[in-house]
Write an enzyme that holds these catalytic residues in place. Structure first.
Site, PDB file in Angstrom:
ATOM      1  N   ARG A 115      -8.179  39.263  42.684  1.00  0.00           N
ATOM      2  CA  ARG A 115      -7.755  38.487  43.619  1.00  0.00           C
ATOM      3  C   ARG A 115      -7.285  36.805  43.323  1.00  0.00           C
ATOM      4  O   ARG A 115      -6.728  36.200  43.697  1.00  0.00           O
ATOM      5  CB  ARG A 115      -9.002  38.306  44.695  1.00  0.00           C
ATOM      6  CG  ARG A 115      -8.504  37.373  46.174  1.00  0.00           C
ATOM      7  CD  ARG A 115      -9.432  37.470  47.225  1.00  0.00           C
ATOM      8  NE  ARG A 115     -10.672  38.111  47.090  1.00  0.00           N
ATOM      9  CZ  ARG A 115     -11.734  37.325  47.348  1.00  0.00           C
ATOM     10  NH1 ARG A 115     -11.726  36.403  47.840  1.00  0.00           N
ATOM     11  NH2 ARG A 115     -12.834  37.947  46.728  1.00  0.00           N
ATOM     12  N   GLY A 140      -6.447   4.995  -0.201  1.00  0.00           N
ATOM     13  CA  GLY A 140      -7.836   5.115   0.735  1.00  0.00           C
ATOM     14  C   GLY A 140      -8.566   4.069   0.273  1.00  0.00           C
ATOM     15  O   GLY A 140      -8.297   2.857   0.285  1.00  0.00           O
ATOM     16  N   ASN A 152       0.434  13.696   2.660  1.00  0.00           N
ATOM     17  CA  ASN A 152       0.016  13.088   3.765  1.00  0.00           C
ATOM     18  C   ASN A 152       0.778  13.446   4.913  1.00  0.00           C
ATOM     19  O   ASN A 152       1.874  12.883   5.416  1.00  0.00           O
ATOM     20  CB  ASN A 152      -0.197  11.638   3.472  1.00  0.00           C
ATOM     21  CG  ASN A 152      -1.170  10.879   4.583  1.00  0.00           C
ATOM     22  OD1 ASN A 152      -0.767   9.724   4.731  1.00  0.00           O
ATOM     23  ND2 ASN A 152      -1.884  11.346   5.046  1.00  0.00           N
ATOM     24  N   HIS A 186      -6.036  15.749  -5.752  1.00  0.00           N
ATOM     25  CA  HIS A 186      -6.287  16.289  -4.373  1.00  0.00           C
ATOM     26  C   HIS A 186      -6.105  17.795  -3.843  1.00  0.00           C
ATOM     27  O   HIS A 186      -6.434  18.198  -3.132  1.00  0.00           O
ATOM     28  CB  HIS A 186      -5.315  15.523  -3.283  1.00  0.00           C
ATOM     29  CG  HIS A 186      -5.721  14.045  -3.131  1.00  0.00           C
ATOM     30  ND1 HIS A 186      -6.189  13.035  -4.087  1.00  0.00           N
ATOM     31  CD2 HIS A 186      -5.692  13.253  -1.970  1.00  0.00           C
ATOM     32  CE1 HIS A 186      -6.471  11.748  -3.660  1.00  0.00           C
ATOM     33  NE2 HIS A 186      -6.065  11.728  -2.032  1.00  0.00           N
ATOM     34  N   TYR A 188       0.740  -1.331  -0.151  1.00  0.00           N
ATOM     35  CA  TYR A 188      -0.092  -0.098  -0.064  1.00  0.00           C
ATOM     36  C   TYR A 188       0.838   1.455  -0.032  1.00  0.00           C
ATOM     37  O   TYR A 188       1.935   1.451   0.566  1.00  0.00           O
ATOM     38  CB  TYR A 188      -0.931   0.062   0.983  1.00  0.00           C
ATOM     39  CG  TYR A 188      -1.620   1.297   1.509  1.00  0.00           C
ATOM     40  CD1 TYR A 188      -2.719   1.700   0.361  1.00  0.00           C
ATOM     41  CD2 TYR A 188      -1.370   2.411   2.247  1.00  0.00           C
ATOM     42  CE1 TYR A 188      -3.464   2.819   0.420  1.00  0.00           C
ATOM     43  CE2 TYR A 188      -1.936   3.387   2.307  1.00  0.00           C
ATOM     44  CZ  TYR A 188      -2.995   3.775   1.431  1.00  0.00           C
ATOM     45  OH  TYR A 188      -3.796   4.888   1.515  1.00  0.00           O
TER      46      TYR A 188
END
Length: 420
Positions: free
Chosen positions: A286, A64, A199, A87, A57
């Protein structure tokens, strides 16, 4: 003009301060010689897989939901080109040059960690662009965070291959034209290069780093303004005594209390009111060490997360070379691209910043109201004839409204993508 210093990128030692130096074009970059062995070792794994025809892969498959699609060796370069082109769909206003440069440097440093398997030419191209002031035109919107910054980083990658646009005097110009004018050439992608470039968490980390660096100065100013406000309101330093904060030993409130004691140690006003009849100051004075201190702790958390993220490998898959035991197991699919830790930490910091603004506005109200301050209304020299700082508080209230809107956690949103 003095020569700019060099930030040496090695994947492990990049600091937020160095990111800002490069982002503001106050330093050049160079890849550390120590980084190259790991870069070459990871790349050797990719090339062995390509040469042997193993199916892995990210190297010779689809991406994907298309992970089971096997890609032939002849199409691997086209696969990377198609990935980047498809993309690069971000939209909205363009990122500022400062943010683009921060993003480029963070991506470069991540790749130099030596787990991406990217070709060294891509690393050299990123450094070259930074040093020649070639800044990709990147629309801001498009990252989901959960899948890294795919769309914005694809616009960055487009510029590296000579496509898309780059910024010249903040105006988008075709990258091809700028490279021609500078006598430079585009990089040619090989197996895994495109995926390694796009990525990762580089955009979100760039924005987080810029915010963190600005906050590092603003938080000190906030404590200084607090001290001046206490002086103006004749407050007591008693709530900042060290034993009080040792009794509730949160590091942030101890730091802020110590700062107040240091800043106001020689205050003539506070010394004159040491024995006044006021029993307690308003909460906004305070309890300031407790509130400012909590904000400071959120800031330190943000700083720690950024320092780790700057020096992390955040793409997928990652490569862990085993020269004595080569095989597909060297390439590991995992989830380091997920930006949850950045999102949650930044959401917390955004809420903390609002709290800091809110308590500051309440102290402003204390000083401008004559019934509580004993000072002229709105600190005007001639009340009625002039309004003093009345509208300054209006603007502070408007700013609080803006900040309140930004406290809605971005990390709480989720949507289904990529076929589930």
């Amino acid at each position: 003009m003095s020569e700019r210093p060099t930030v040496h990128v090695d994947g492990t030692t990049l600091s937020p301060q160095e990111v800002m130096m490069v982002a503001k074009q106050q330093a050049i970059v160079a890849v550390s010689e120590d980084a190259w062995p790991a870069i070459h070792a990871a790349r050797a794994v990719v090339e062995r897989i390509v040469n042997t025809g193993e199916t892995v892969y990210g190297i010779n498959t689809g991406f994907g939901a298309l992970v089971h699609e096997r890609i032939s060796s002849d199409d691997l370069a086209a696969l990377q080109l198609n990935l980047i082109r498809s993309h690069a769909t971000a939209l909205g206003e363009l990122m500022r040059v400062e943010a683009v440069r921060a993003m480029m440097l963070i991506r470069l440093n991540s790749l130099c960690k030596g787990h991406s398997g990217i070709h060294p030419d891509c690393i050299r191209q990123l450094a070259l662009y930074l040093n020649h002031g070639i800044h990709p035109a990147i629309p801001r919107i498009g990252s989901l965070g959960a899948s890294g910054d795919l769309a914005p980083l694809s616009h960055l990658a487009l510029a590296l291959i000579g496509e898309g646009e780059v910024l010249v005097d903040d105006v988008p110009v075709p990258t091809e034209q700028v490279l021609f004018d500078k006598g430079l050439i585009a990089v040619e992608l090989t197996a895994k290069d495109g995926l390694s470039l796009i990525n990762g968490t580089s955009q979100m980390t760039a924005y987080a780093t810029i915010a963190q660096q600005e906050l590092s100065e603003l938080l000190l100013l906030a404590d200084l303004i607090l001290a001046v406000s206490m002086d103006a309101r004749s407050c007591s330093l008693t709530p900042s005594r060290p034993e009080i904060h040792l009794a509730r030993a949160h590091s942030g409130q101890m730091v802020v209390a110590e700062r107040l004691r240091s800043i106001l140690a020689d205050s003539e006003i506070l010394n004159q009111h040491r024995d006044c009849e006021r029993v307690q100051d308003a909460y906004s004075f305070r309890c300031a060490p407790q509130v400012h201190g909590a904000v400071y702790e959120s800031f330190k958390r943000l700083e720690g997360v950024i320092r780790i993220e700057l020096n992390s490998a955040t793409d997928n898959p990652l490569i862990f070379p085993e020269p004595d035991n080569p095989g597909a197991h060297e390439v590991v699919s995992q989830g380091n691209f997920h930006g949850e830790i950045i999102a949650l930490t930044c959401d917390a910091m955004s809420l903390a910043a609002f709290e800091l603004g809110s308590i500051s506005e309440r102290r402003m109200d204390q000083m401008l109201d004559p019934a509580r301050s004993g000072l002229p209304p709105f600190l005007a020299k001639n009340s009625g004839l002039e309004s003093g700082l009345m509208i300054v508080q209006y603007v502070a209230g408007s700013s609080l409204s803006e900040m309140h809107g930004k406290t809605t956690p971005r990390s709480a949103f989720s949507t289904t993508t990529s076929a589930g």
